[in-house]
Design a protein around this motif. Structure first.
Motif, PDB file in Angstrom:
ATOM      1  N   ILE A   1       0.006  -5.090  10.202  1.00 17.58           N
ATOM      2  CA  ILE A   1       0.751  -3.836  10.101  1.00 17.58           C
ATOM      3  C   ILE A   1      -0.148  -2.763  10.696  1.00 17.58           C
ATOM      4  CG2 ILE A   1       1.865  -2.185   8.567  1.00 17.58           C
ATOM      5  CD1 ILE A   1       3.179  -4.973   8.574  1.00 17.58           C
ATOM      6  N   VAL A   2       0.365  -2.056  11.721  1.00 15.10           N
ATOM      7  CA  VAL A   2      -0.473  -1.070  12.420  1.00 15.10           C
ATOM      8  C   VAL A   2       0.201   0.296  12.459  1.00 15.10           C
ATOM      9  CG1 VAL A   2      -1.594  -2.837  13.847  1.00 15.10           C
ATOM     10  CG2 VAL A   2       0.455  -1.705  14.704  1.00 15.10           C
ATOM     11  N   ASN A   3      -0.620   1.315  12.588  1.00 16.85           N
ATOM     12  CA  ASN A   3      -0.115   2.676  12.756  1.00 16.85           C
ATOM     13  C   ASN A   3       0.017   2.972  14.254  1.00 16.85           C
ATOM     14  OD1 ASN A   3      -2.718   3.253  13.669  1.00 16.85           O
ATOM     15  ND2 ASN A   3      -3.381   4.020  11.681  1.00 16.85           N
TER      16      ASN A   3
ATOM     17  N   THR B   1       0.433 -16.239  17.607  1.00 13.94           N
ATOM     18  CA  THR B   1      -0.665 -16.012  16.672  1.00 13.94           C
ATOM     19  C   THR B   1      -1.147 -14.568  16.618  1.00 13.94           C
ATOM     20  OG1 THR B   1      -2.248 -16.619  18.386  1.00 13.94           O
ATOM     21  CG2 THR B   1      -1.491 -18.377  16.907  1.00 13.94           C
ATOM     22  N   ARG B   2      -0.690 -13.734  17.542  1.00 14.86           N
ATOM     23  CA  ARG B   2      -1.161 -12.349  17.591  1.00 14.86           C
ATOM     24  C   ARG B   2       0.027 -11.401  17.596  1.00 14.86           C
ATOM     25  NH1 ARG B   2      -6.372 -12.348  21.504  1.00 14.86           N
ATOM     26  NH2 ARG B   2      -7.530 -13.866  20.287  1.00 14.86           N
ATOM     27  N   VAL B   3       0.520 -11.137  16.395  1.00 14.78           N
ATOM     28  CA  VAL B   3       1.718 -10.318  16.230  1.00 14.78           C
ATOM     29  C   VAL B   3       1.389  -9.134  15.333  1.00 14.78           C
ATOM     30  CG1 VAL B   3       4.132 -10.307  15.494  1.00 14.78           C
ATOM     31  CG2 VAL B   3       3.126 -12.408  16.422  1.00 14.78           C
ATOM     32  N   ALA B   4       1.854  -7.963  15.744  1.00 16.63           N
ATOM     33  CA  ALA B   4       1.645  -6.756  14.951  1.00 16.63           C
ATOM     34  C   ALA B   4       2.983  -6.035  14.761  1.00 16.63           C
ATOM     35  CB  ALA B   4       0.650  -5.826  15.644  1.00 16.63           C
ATOM     36  N   VAL B   5       3.072  -5.271  13.690  1.00 16.55           N
ATOM     37  CA  VAL B   5       4.259  -4.476  13.387  1.00 16.55           C
ATOM     38  C   VAL B   5       3.861  -3.014  13.366  1.00 16.55           C
ATOM     39  CG1 VAL B   5       6.038  -3.958  11.676  1.00 16.55           C
ATOM     40  CG2 VAL B   5       5.249  -6.314  11.977  1.00 16.55           C
ATOM     41  N   TYR B   6       4.489  -2.236  14.239  1.00 16.04           N
ATOM     42  CA  TYR B   6       4.334  -0.772  14.210  1.00 16.04           C
ATOM     43  C   TYR B   6       5.379  -0.285  13.226  1.00 16.04           C
ATOM     44  CZ  TYR B   6       4.773   4.075  15.914  1.00 16.04           C
ATOM     45  OH  TYR B   6       4.853   5.439  16.006  1.00 16.04           O
ATOM     46  N   ARG B   7       4.995  -0.185  11.976  1.00 15.14           N
ATOM     47  CA  ARG B   7       5.927   0.108  10.893  1.00 15.14           C
ATOM     48  C   ARG B   7       6.551   1.498  11.017  1.00 15.14           C
ATOM     49  NH1 ARG B   7       3.836  -1.340   5.165  1.00 15.14           N
ATOM     50  NH2 ARG B   7       4.434  -3.438   5.726  1.00 15.14           N
ATOM     51  N   GLY B   8       5.838   2.444  11.587  1.00 13.61           N
ATOM     52  CA  GLY B   8       6.377   3.801  11.728  1.00 13.61           C
ATOM     53  C   GLY B   8       7.559   3.859  12.668  1.00 13.61           C
TER      54      GLY B   8
ATOM     55  N   LYS C   1       0.851  -1.175   0.000  1.00 14.47           N
ATOM     56  CA  LYS C   1       0.000   0.000   0.000  1.00 14.47           C
ATOM     57  C   LYS C   1       0.894   1.235   0.000  1.00 14.47           C
ATOM     58  CE  LYS C   1      -3.797  -2.400   1.366  1.00 14.47           C
ATOM     59  NZ  LYS C   1      -4.942  -2.597   0.613  1.00 14.47           N
ATOM     60  N   LYS C   2       0.527   2.242  -0.752  1.00 13.92           N
ATOM     61  CA  LYS C   2       1.301   3.474  -0.826  1.00 13.92           C
ATOM     62  C   LYS C   2       0.725   4.483   0.155  1.00 13.92           C
ATOM     63  CE  LYS C   2       3.851   2.128  -4.261  1.00 13.92           C
ATOM     64  NZ  LYS C   2       5.166   1.690  -4.048  1.00 13.92           N
ATOM     65  N   GLY C   3       1.526   5.493   0.460  1.00 17.13           N
ATOM     66  CA  GLY C   3       1.047   6.566   1.324  1.00 17.13           C
ATOM     67  C   GLY C   3       1.817   6.607   2.617  1.00 17.13           C
ATOM     68  N   PRO C   4       1.449   7.544   3.505  1.00 13.97           N
ATOM     69  CA  PRO C   4       2.162   7.656   4.765  1.00 13.97           C
ATOM     70  C   PRO C   4       2.043   6.391   5.595  1.00 13.97           C
ATOM     71  CG  PRO C   4       0.482   9.383   4.530  1.00 13.97           C
ATOM     72  CD  PRO C   4       0.377   8.484   3.348  1.00 13.97           C
ATOM     73  N   VAL C   5       2.970   6.222   6.501  1.00 12.89           N
ATOM     74  CA  VAL C   5       2.973   5.039   7.352  1.00 12.89           C
ATOM     75  C   VAL C   5       1.628   4.905   8.045  1.00 12.89           C
ATOM     76  CG1 VAL C   5       3.988   4.019   9.394  1.00 12.89           C
ATOM     77  CG2 VAL C   5       5.445   5.140   7.716  1.00 12.89           C
ATOM     78  N   GLY C   6       1.038   3.744   7.927  1.00 13.48           N
ATOM     79  CA  GLY C   6      -0.238   3.488   8.582  1.00 13.48           C
ATOM     80  C   GLY C   6      -1.436   3.919   7.753  1.00 13.48           C
ATOM     81  N   ALA C   7      -1.216   4.697   6.704  1.00 16.06           N
ATOM     82  CA  ALA C   7      -2.340   5.153   5.884  1.00 16.06           C
ATOM     83  C   ALA C   7      -2.689   4.074   4.875  1.00 16.06           C
ATOM     84  CB  ALA C   7      -1.977   6.437   5.149  1.00 16.06           C
ATOM     85  N   GLY C   8      -3.945   3.914   4.590  1.00 16.02           N
ATOM     86  CA  GLY C   8      -4.383   2.996   3.566  1.00 16.02           C
ATOM     87  C   GLY C   8      -4.314   1.536   3.978  1.00 16.02           C
TER      88      GLY C   8
END
Length: 177
Positions: free
Chosen positions: A70-72, A153-160, A41-48
């Motif tokens: 992937i979370v903001n 089983t419950r893993v998230a990435v704060y990409r920012g 997905k394109k755009g700012p981190v967490g957008a879209g």
């Protein structure tokens, strides 16, 4: 008598081999549980981002995603409000000591197997949020992938990551050396 095939025939054969390799690569990537995501997905981190799995994760305790989410920043903070959620910094220990998010624990991706004891007592259904410096750093995504493959089983990435956190005015904690 010329021993080599005509150039046109050679180019056709080369093109056919490249096409076959691409198709085979896409098939193997699609079937592999840790295959590379080819569309981003394109755009700012967490957008879209597709928020549906994230919202289900926040509202349905029985929901188990099929891959790391992937979370903001806002969604990361909501996940951290769930009791027992762990925040893991995927960077090297010296980077962690220089500054990290409040409440974070250091589990460097590069030394993943050295930290097995840290993971041994954790429930496989505990929410884990991984982060690193932020783009272009991909250590958090790599760590999340390893955790997911290890059965969490419950893993998230704060990409920012740290960049986004600092930009928003978030507190940074430094550890003594």
């Amino acid at each position: 008598m010329d021993r080599w095939p005509p150039v046109g025939q050679t180019l056709q054969q080369a093109a056919a081999l490249v096409a076959l390799a691409v198709v085979l690569g896409l098939v193997v990537n699609g079937l592999h549980p840790r295959g590379v995501h080819l569309v981003t997905k394109k755009g700012p981190v967490g957008a879209g981002l597709d928020e549906e799995p994230v919202l289900r994760a926040l509202t349905d305790s029985s929901f188990n995603p099929t891959s790391p989410l992937i979370v903001n920043r806002e969604t990361m903070q909501r996940l951290l409000s769930i009791p027992g959620t762990r925040l893991l910094d995927a960077r090297a220990p010296e980077d962690f000591r220089r500054g990290h998010l409040p409440g974070a624990e250091n589990l460097p991706y590069e030394e993943f197997f050295k930290y097995a004891a840290m993971l041994a007592g954790m429930s496989r259904h505990t929410w884990i949020v991984c982060y690193c410096d932020g783009p272009p750093c991909d250590l958090a995504e790599k760590l999340a992938g390893e955790l997911f493959v290890a059965g969490f089983t419950r893993v998230a990435v704060y990409r920012g990551g740290l960049k986004d956190w600092r930009k928003s005015g978030g507190q940074i904690v430094a550890a003594p050396f």
